[in-house]
Design an enzyme around this catalytic site. Structure first.
Site, short mmCIF file in Angstrom:
data_model
loop_
_atom_site.label_atom_id
_atom_site.label_comp_id
_atom_site.label_asym_id
_atom_site.label_seq_id
_atom_site.Cartn_x
_atom_site.Cartn_y
_atom_site.Cartn_z
N LEU A 75 -70.01 0.89 -40.18
CA LEU A 75 -68.60 0.52 -39.96
C LEU A 75 -68.43 -0.93 -39.51
O LEU A 75 -67.37 -1.52 -39.70
CB LEU A 75 -67.98 1.44 -38.91
CG LEU A 75 -67.76 2.89 -39.32
CD1 LEU A 75 -67.36 3.72 -38.11
CD2 LEU A 75 -66.69 2.98 -40.40
N LYS B 142 -70.20 -4.37 -36.82
CA LYS B 142 -70.89 -4.68 -35.57
C LYS B 142 -70.01 -5.58 -34.71
O LYS B 142 -69.19 -6.35 -35.21
CB LYS B 142 -72.23 -5.35 -35.83
CG LYS B 142 -72.19 -6.54 -36.75
CD LYS B 142 -73.58 -7.12 -36.86
CE LYS B 142 -73.61 -8.32 -37.79
NZ LYS B 142 -73.81 -8.02 -39.18
N PHE C 265 -71.98 -6.43 -28.92
CA PHE C 265 -73.14 -5.67 -28.47
C PHE C 265 -73.46 -4.49 -29.38
O PHE C 265 -74.60 -4.16 -29.62
CB PHE C 265 -72.89 -5.11 -27.06
CG PHE C 265 -72.94 -6.15 -26.00
CD1 PHE C 265 -74.12 -6.36 -25.30
CD2 PHE C 265 -71.83 -6.94 -25.71
CE1 PHE C 265 -74.18 -7.35 -24.32
CE2 PHE C 265 -71.88 -7.92 -24.74
CZ PHE C 265 -73.07 -8.13 -24.04
N LYS D 93 -73.28 -1.65 -32.63
CA LYS D 93 -73.17 -1.45 -34.07
C LYS D 93 -72.45 -0.13 -34.24
O LYS D 93 -72.68 0.81 -33.47
CB LYS D 93 -74.57 -1.34 -34.68
CG LYS D 93 -75.05 -2.61 -35.34
CD LYS D 93 -76.27 -2.35 -36.20
CE LYS D 93 -76.58 -3.58 -37.02
NZ LYS D 93 -77.73 -3.39 -37.88
N LYS E 75 -70.33 4.45 -31.76
CA LYS E 75 -70.58 3.09 -31.25
C LYS E 75 -71.95 3.12 -30.60
O LYS E 75 -72.18 3.88 -29.65
CB LYS E 75 -69.47 2.74 -30.25
CG LYS E 75 -69.47 1.32 -29.81
CD LYS E 75 -68.15 0.97 -29.11
CE LYS E 75 -68.24 -0.41 -28.51
NZ LYS E 75 -66.97 -0.90 -28.03
N GLU F 48 -63.03 8.54 -32.08
CA GLU F 48 -62.18 8.92 -33.21
C GLU F 48 -62.35 7.89 -34.33
O GLU F 48 -62.27 6.68 -34.09
CB GLU F 48 -60.72 8.95 -32.74
CG GLU F 48 -59.72 9.23 -33.81
CD GLU F 48 -58.29 9.24 -33.25
OE1 GLU F 48 -57.39 9.65 -33.98
OE2 GLU F 48 -58.09 8.85 -32.08
N ASP G 8 -57.64 -6.59 -22.78
CA ASP G 8 -58.03 -7.28 -24.01
C ASP G 8 -57.29 -6.70 -25.22
O ASP G 8 -57.90 -6.43 -26.26
CB ASP G 8 -59.55 -7.20 -24.21
CG ASP G 8 -60.06 -8.23 -25.22
OD1 ASP G 8 -59.32 -9.19 -25.51
OD2 ASP G 8 -61.19 -8.06 -25.71
N LEU H 141 -55.26 -7.82 -31.90
CA LEU H 141 -55.14 -7.14 -33.19
C LEU H 141 -56.39 -6.33 -33.53
O LEU H 141 -56.30 -5.21 -34.03
CB LEU H 141 -54.85 -8.16 -34.30
CG LEU H 141 -53.55 -8.97 -34.14
CD1 LEU H 141 -53.41 -9.97 -35.26
CD2 LEU H 141 -52.34 -8.07 -34.09
N GLY H 142 -57.57 -6.89 -33.25
CA GLY H 142 -58.82 -6.22 -33.60
C GLY H 142 -59.10 -4.97 -32.78
O GLY H 142 -59.97 -4.17 -33.14
#
Ligand code: ADP
Length: 618
Positions: free
Chosen positions: A32, A34, A37, A39, A55, A104, A149, A152-153
């Protein structure tokens, strides 16, 4: 990232991951992406058949006490949150090498990818996303959690276009009423002034981020962006930003309140949804998946009506009815003539046009070809296949996977045009007279794009007489592709938001001896190579190339990362070919419209295209 951290990051995740305590097994699926820290891989619980985003963090990165503490804090906070707008937390475990967190799965990635593909989005979409984010933040703040934090990401999107707030890596909990946090271990993206000046911060930092998110969605770039971090921080401290005049007064007022320098003057998150921005504008209940790549339409009713009214009155099918022309300012994509002035100063040009056009007006006739050219040239100039092959994988970014691509095509241009199917099950025809007709995957919504790129939205159950021939041909093409070619497997249940969907259309295409080149109006160029059935899909907005190999395995690579880490010879040679094809596309598009010959469309002969050349690809 430092070389050392890179070396320590998760290298190989075994195909089956075992939770040593519960003995539960998880099958590793697609990669998916990285982060700093971690992956992330899809992890399938073999017993329940439930798929998670796993994760995975290497324990080698969790040696120092503060590193361990940070990870434990992230888990401790996230596991207490259960809400429809927060990424679901489904457990965690560790083995000898790694810590695994089951989250999820958000298949539609994040608002970051949406922003890259769309740049600015409409006010109605912004309202939709902001409302969901705020509901999630209200819940979080109610639980005394400050995210710190929001960006958008970290705003993930599920299959139904719902927002899920994720990544609690910098989150903290208010320990007592009125506590001001003094330290923040990490660098938030939309950092608030009181964090920069270290004067103590609390929940209001999330409101600041909400302002930055809202601004970025509407304007297409972040409010304090400069070319250097130092200057950006200066601007934040000075509260120096500019809201373009095209932004509506209600949106402007809310952004201004969010971005108040004094944290205590920022709006109360709990009362935010009472703001005029939410109560006075159109707030869609759902959004179609096509919004990830194309601006939606918010006036299908208004639009459909005039077209049905003109039924029987249109003699010449190539001449748009007056009602269509009247709609041009609202629904016209920029006409297919390349004008330099269209490429710059868009902000000023677009100022007075309405909400819908804000996004549509982004498009130009070259559909991002010059950008694509630059990206491919830079990759090729960096001599990517001479780099260390061990590092090639580092250029991969699954988040850059295209939303839509051509899964089948039928070339019947000697008589009618090019028919094709997209991976979402929709079909389209680019007719020989340079008009396009698209049928959405629900089999009902049509989009007709005339030679001047005016759009109208008839329905299968009611379309103007003048479109009859084209609808008949589209149906032939569709039947041909679904009967004779492999099924794509695209099965999607109809949704109310289908009526808002707007698809990219075939901008131009051509065939060479060895490949077909397809260029969509959202900027994506796809090349299907005939001999070995490999393909590349280049997306200039994501700055990425997706390579589908002979085994139909698909991997997406970022151009910038390929410059750094290189790529395989196979991909290199295809990118080289791609560059030559972009040159040809630019040459075609730069011809004056008068020299772009329009062919006539033959009358449908009944039945289906018989001599068409076609390709089956999923
Ligand atoms: P970062 O360190 O950038 O915050 P993460 O380590 O949280 O990123 O995740 C790495 C990548 O994995 C993300 O960029 C995203 O593409 C993907 N990802 C993370 N969480 C999810 C999820 N819940 N569903 C789908 N993809 C995810």
């Amino acid at each position: 990232m430092s070389r050392r951290k890179e070396d320590l990051r998760v290298k190989e995740v075994p195909p089956i991951v075992l939770d040593p305590a519960s003995k539960k097994q998880y099958t590793k699926g697609r990669f998916l992406g990285k982060g700093g820290f971690a992956k992330c891989y899809e992890l399938l619980d073999s017993e329940t058949n439930k798929n998670y985003a796993g994760k995975i963090v290497s324990k080698a990165l969790l040696v120092k006490p503060h590193q361990k503490e940070k990870m434990s804090m992230e888990i401790a906070i996230h596991r207490t949150l259960h809400h429809k707008h927060i990424v679901g937390f489904h457990g965690f475990f560790e083995d000898d090498s790694n810590v695994y967190v089951l989250l999820e799965l958000c298949r539609r990635r994040s608002l970051m990818e949406l922003h890259k593909r769309r740049r600015q989005v409409t006010e109605a979409e912004t309202r939709y996303f902001m409302q969901q984010i705020i509901i999630g933040v209200q819940y979080m703040h109610g639980k005394k959690v400050i995210h710190r934090d929001l960006k958008l990401g970290n705003l993930f999107i599920d299959d139904n276009m719902n927002i899920k707030i994720g990544d609690f890596g910098l989150a903290t909990k208010e320990e007592y009423d009125g506590e001001r946090k003094r330290t923040l271990c990490g660098t938030p993206n939309y950092i608030a002034p009181e964090v920069l000046t270290k004067e103590g911060h609390s929940f209001e930092v999330d409101s600041w981020s909400l302002g930055c998110i809202m601004y970025t969605l509407l304007v297409g770039r972040p409010p304090f962006e400069t070319s250097s971090l130092k200057d950006t921080y200066q601007r934040i401290k000075r509260n120096q930003y500019h809201i373009p005049s095209k932004i509506s007064p209600t949106a402007r007022s809310l952004i201004t309140r969010f971005l108040h320098k004094n944290p205590l003057e920022r709006p109360d998150v709990m009362k935010l949804l009472e703001d005029d921005f939410f109560t006075t504008g159109h707030l869609p209940k759902e959004l179609p998946v096509s919004c990830l790549t194309t601006a939606p339409r918010f006036s299908s009713q208004i639009n459909r009506k005039p077209l049905t009214e003109v039924k029987g009155h249109r003699k010449d099918e190539n001449t748009p009815p007056v009602s269509d022309l009247a709609r041009k300012p609202l629904h016209g994509r920029t006409p297919p003539v390349v004008e330099k002035k269209d490429l710059k100063d868009r902000e000023d040009v677009n100022e007075d046009i309405d909400d819908i056009n804000k996004s549509i007006g982004e498009q130009d006739a070259l559909c991002h070809l010059p950008e694509m050219m630059k990206q491919l040239v830079k990759v090729l100039d960096s001599k990517p296949c001479e780099k260390n092959p061990k590092q090639f994988d580092e250029a991969e970014d699954p988040a850059a996977i295209p939303v839509l691509w051509v899964s089948k095509w039928v070339d019947y241009s000697d008589k009618y045009g090019l028919g094709y199917q997209l991976n979402d099950g929709s079909v389209g025809v680019l007719f020989n007279d340079s008009t396009r007709l698209l049928l959405h995957q629900n089999g009902e919504n049509l989009e007709y794009i005339d030679r001047e790129w005016n759009e109208s939205y008839p329905m299968m159950s009611s379309y103007p007489e003048s479109l009859k021939k084209k609808v008949t041909l589209l149906t032939y093409f569709r039947n041909y592709m679904t009967e004779h070619l492999l099924k794509t497997g695209a099965t999607m249940t109809p949704r109310d938001s289908d009526a808002l969907a707007r698809l990219p259309f075939m901008n131009s295409w051509f065939r060479t001896r060895s490949a077909i080149v397809l260029h969509l109006s959202n900027g994506t160029m796809q090349i299907n190579f005939f001999t070995d059935h490999t393909k590349i899909i280049v997306c200039p907005l994501m700055g990425a190339v997706t390579y589908i190999d002979q085994n139909r395995e698909s991997r997406s690579f970022r151009c910038q990362l390929m410059e750094q880490y290189g790529c395989t010879r196979d991909l290199y040679s295809r990118i080289k070919y791609g560059r030559a094809m972009v040159e040809r596309l630019i040459a075609i598009k730069s011809q004056p419209p008068s020299s772009q010959k329009q062919k006539k469309i033959a009358a449908p002969t009944g039945g289906q295209p018989k001599r068409a050349e076609s390709q089956v690809e999923a």
